[in-house]
Structures are given as structure tokens and as C-alpha cells.
Design a protein around this motif. Structure first.
Motif, mmCIF file in Angstrom:
data_model
loop_
_atom_site.group_PDB
_atom_site.id
_atom_site.type_symbol
_atom_site.label_atom_id
_atom_site.label_comp_id
_atom_site.label_asym_id
_atom_site.label_seq_id
_atom_site.Cartn_x
_atom_site.Cartn_y
_atom_site.Cartn_z
ATOM 1 N N GLN A 26 0.826 -1.208 0.000
ATOM 2 C CA GLN A 26 0.000 0.000 0.000
ATOM 3 C C GLN A 26 0.863 1.262 0.000
ATOM 4 O O GLN A 26 0.569 2.229 -0.720
ATOM 5 N N ASN A 64 2.223 1.610 -3.328
ATOM 6 C CA ASN A 64 1.172 2.039 -4.243
ATOM 7 C C ASN A 64 0.899 3.532 -4.106
ATOM 8 O O ASN A 64 0.722 4.248 -5.116
ATOM 9 N N GLU A 65 0.876 4.015 -2.854
ATOM 10 C CA GLU A 65 0.673 5.446 -2.637
ATOM 11 C C GLU A 65 1.820 6.261 -3.232
ATOM 12 O O GLU A 65 1.602 7.312 -3.857
ATOM 13 N N GLN A 113 1.397 6.256 -6.829
ATOM 14 C CA GLN A 113 0.276 7.102 -7.224
ATOM 15 C C GLN A 113 0.668 8.576 -7.202
ATOM 16 O O GLN A 113 0.329 9.341 -8.120
ATOM 17 N N LYS A 114 1.399 8.986 -6.126
ATOM 18 C CA LYS A 114 1.874 10.373 -6.079
ATOM 19 C C LYS A 114 2.827 10.665 -7.236
ATOM 20 O O LYS A 114 2.767 11.735 -7.859
ATOM 21 N N ASN A 134 2.809 9.164 -10.024
ATOM 22 C CA ASN A 134 1.997 9.207 -11.235
ATOM 23 C C ASN A 134 1.302 10.560 -11.383
ATOM 24 O O ASN A 134 1.236 11.128 -12.487
ATOM 25 N N GLU A 135 0.777 11.090 -10.262
ATOM 26 C CA GLU A 135 0.145 12.412 -10.307
ATOM 27 C C GLU A 135 1.147 13.484 -10.692
ATOM 28 O O GLU A 135 0.852 14.397 -11.480
#
Length: 320
Positions: A142, A145-146, A149-150, A152-153
Motif C-alpha cells: 500500500q 502504491n501510494e 500514485q503520487k 503518477n500524479e
């Protein structure tokens, strides 16, 4: 210590599900431990480095290659599904469990290794440990993944900014191309106009030169014609005058004839006198004709020379 947890289905009982945990210190080739559980019971065992070397020697396989096969069979998990088989056999009291792992081949399979596992007295602790390991892995996943994700943003935001910059660059490029194209058209039209003017001036100069050469040729031809005509007139006049002079010189005057007749003695025979007169008159006429012929020949030679000079002048003018 590193650990992995996989789910396996033994070939002896495909419907059953077992959880296999493998742990090692530095490398799998230095030895590893195994915990096998079906959710109710648990068994544990270890494989030493010496046993790994003995198994590789028994199969006549390079030790490093054998360790690589062990990693694929025990650690890879779902990635090597179908390539490796597992067999689990327990006794009636579940005190011992025989665990075997094999490599599938086209014509069969060969055994990579096997060991006897001992029953754990408190399987609940083992199950608890396995659940804790799963939760720890889930937490790490997780967090990863976070982070992804950051990232990716951030990349998406950078991509949006780059896309906007790219659009602006494209617009600026199109405007610059249009401006350069317009300037190029103006310069091209100016160059075309200059070329047309230069061609026009060149044509006018050629026409003027041709007209001047033609006029010069005409003047020269007229002058030459006039010179030739004047020479012919002079030649005709001289010829007429010379013929008249020669005729007058050949014939005696009337008083002279009368004086000669009066002063001459009596004529005895007139025939010889007539013959002598004819002989004396004949050389005079012959001399006149000879003089006329001698004057005509140089005049014709001069006329030919003038004509040749005229032709040479015309040829030189045309060659220019």
C-alpha cells in the motif's frame, strides 16, 4: 532474514490449499527454512547448505544452476505455476509431513528435492505469524502504491505542463513559419521583378545592337555601291574619251587632205596608192583597239578588287 509466502496446490490433492513460507539469511544456496500450513496444522523443517550441494551432485547439475531452479520453484510462486509440482503426504496423526518439489518436463518430471517436516505444537502461532507477514506485505504494498500514485500524479501534472508548452511551441512555430513565408514571398517577388527588368534591358540592348549593326551594314553597303558605281562611271567616261581621241588621231583633217592632194605630183597608177593608203590606215585602227583593250583590263581588275573589299567588310561586320 528474508521471507516469501506462496499458495500451492499439491498434485496429490489438487483441491487442497497449502501456504508455503520460505525464509533464508543471505542467499537461498546457503540454506533455507520451510513452514507449511493448511490453516489448521503447521509443519516446519530446514535444508542446509550441505544438503543443497548433495542434491546438486546427485542430479549431476551445476550447483548455481540448481540454486536457480530452487528459487524458481519455491520463491517465484504464481510466476512458475505449471512448471513445478509439489507433493504433500502426511501420516495419520499429522506428526510428520513429507514435502517434495519437482520440475515438469515434456516427457515427465524430475525431483529437485524433498524433506520431512515436523509438526508445530502451536499451529495458531504459525498461522498468526503468517497473517502478520501478509499484513506487513500488504502495508508495504500500500505504501508503495501510494508512492507510485503520487509519482503518477506528479508525472501527469508534468505531462500536462509539457503538453501546454508543446501546444504553445507549435503555435509559435506556425506563426513563425507564416511570417517567414510571407517575407519569403515578398523577397521572391522583388527578385522576380528585378530579373524581369534585367531581361527587358538585356533584350533592348540586344535589339539596339542588332539595329546599329544593321544600319552600319546598310551604310557600308550603300557607300560601297556608290563607290563602285562612281568607278564604273569614271571607267565608261574614260573609255569614251579615249575612243574618241583615238578616232580623231587616226583620221587626218580635211585641209591636210586637200593640201596633200594639191602638192602631190601627178598620179600615174592609183591602184598602188590605194593599197598603200589601206595599209597605213589599218595599223591605226588596230592600235586603237589594242589601247582600248589594255585600258579595259585594269578597270575590270580594279572593279573586282573593290567588290572583294566590300565583301570582306560585310563579312567582318556580320561576324561581330
Amino acid at each position: 532474514m528474508e521471507k516469501t509466502l506462496n499458495r500451492i496446490h499439491p498434485v496429490s490433492d489438487p483441491e487442497a490449499t497449502y501456504f508455503l513460507q520460505v525464509s533464508w539469511e543471505k542467499d537461498l544456496g546457503t540454506g533455507f527454512g520451510i513452514i507449511l500450513s493448511d490453516g489448521q496444522c503447521a509443519w516446519t523443517g530446514t535444508v542446509s547448505e550441505a544438503e543443497i550441494s548433495r542434491e546438486a551432485a546427485d542430479m549431476e547439475m551445476n550447483r548455481e544452476k540448481y540454486v536457480e531452479e530452487l528459487k524458481k520453484a519455491l520463491i517465484a510462486g504464481e510466476e512458475s505455476a505449471g512448471k513445478y509440482n509439489f507433493a504433500v503426504s502426511r501420516d495419520e496423526e499429522n506428526m510428520e509431513c513429507h514435502f517434495c518439489y519437482e520440475r515438469n518436463l515434456k516427457d515427465g518430471s524430475f525431483r529437485l528435492g524433498s524433506l520431512k517436516l515436523q509438526k508445530v505444537l502451536s499451529p495458531a502461532e504459525v498461522v498468526k505469524e503468517l497473517i502478520g507477514y501478509c499484513l506487513d506485505c500488504l502495508g508495504r504494498l500500500q505504501a508503495k502504491n501510494e508512492h507510485l500514485q503520487k509519482e503518477n500524479e506528479r508525472l501527469f501534472s508534468s505531462w500536462s505542463d509539457m503538453e501546454k508548452m508543446l501546444e504553445k511551441s507549435v503555435e509559435a512555430k506556425e506563426e513563425l513559419e507564416a511570417d517567414l513565408y510571407n517575407r519569403f514571398i515578398l523577397v521572391l517577388n522583388e527578385k522576380k521583378a528585378k530579373i524581369r527588368n534585367l531581361q527587358k534591358l538585356l533584350n533592348e540592348a540586344k535589339e539596339a545592337k542588332e539595329s546599329a549593326v544593321g544600319a552600319k551594314c546598310t551604310r557600308v553597303s550603300i557607300a560601297t555601291t556608290q563607290m563602285a558605281t562612281g568607278r564604273e562611271n569614271d571607267y565608261d567616261g574614260n573609255t569614251d574619251e579615249e575612243s574618241e581621241n583615238l578616232t580623231q588621231a587616226s583620221l587626218p583633217s580635211a585641209p591636210e587632205q586637200r593640201h596633200s592632194l594639191l602638192g602631190s605630183p601627178d598620179v600615174i597608177d592609183t591602184a598602188p596608192r590605194r593599197k598603200r593608203r589601206q595599209r597605213t590606215a589599218k595599223p591605226a585602227g588596230t592600235g586603237a583597239k589594242k589601247a582600248i583593250h589594255e585600258t579595259e583590263v585594269p578597270a575590270k581588275e580594279k572593279e573586282l578588287k573593290v567588290f572583294n573589299i566590300y565583301l570582306g567588310v560585310l563579312r567582318n561586320i556580320c561576324m561581330r
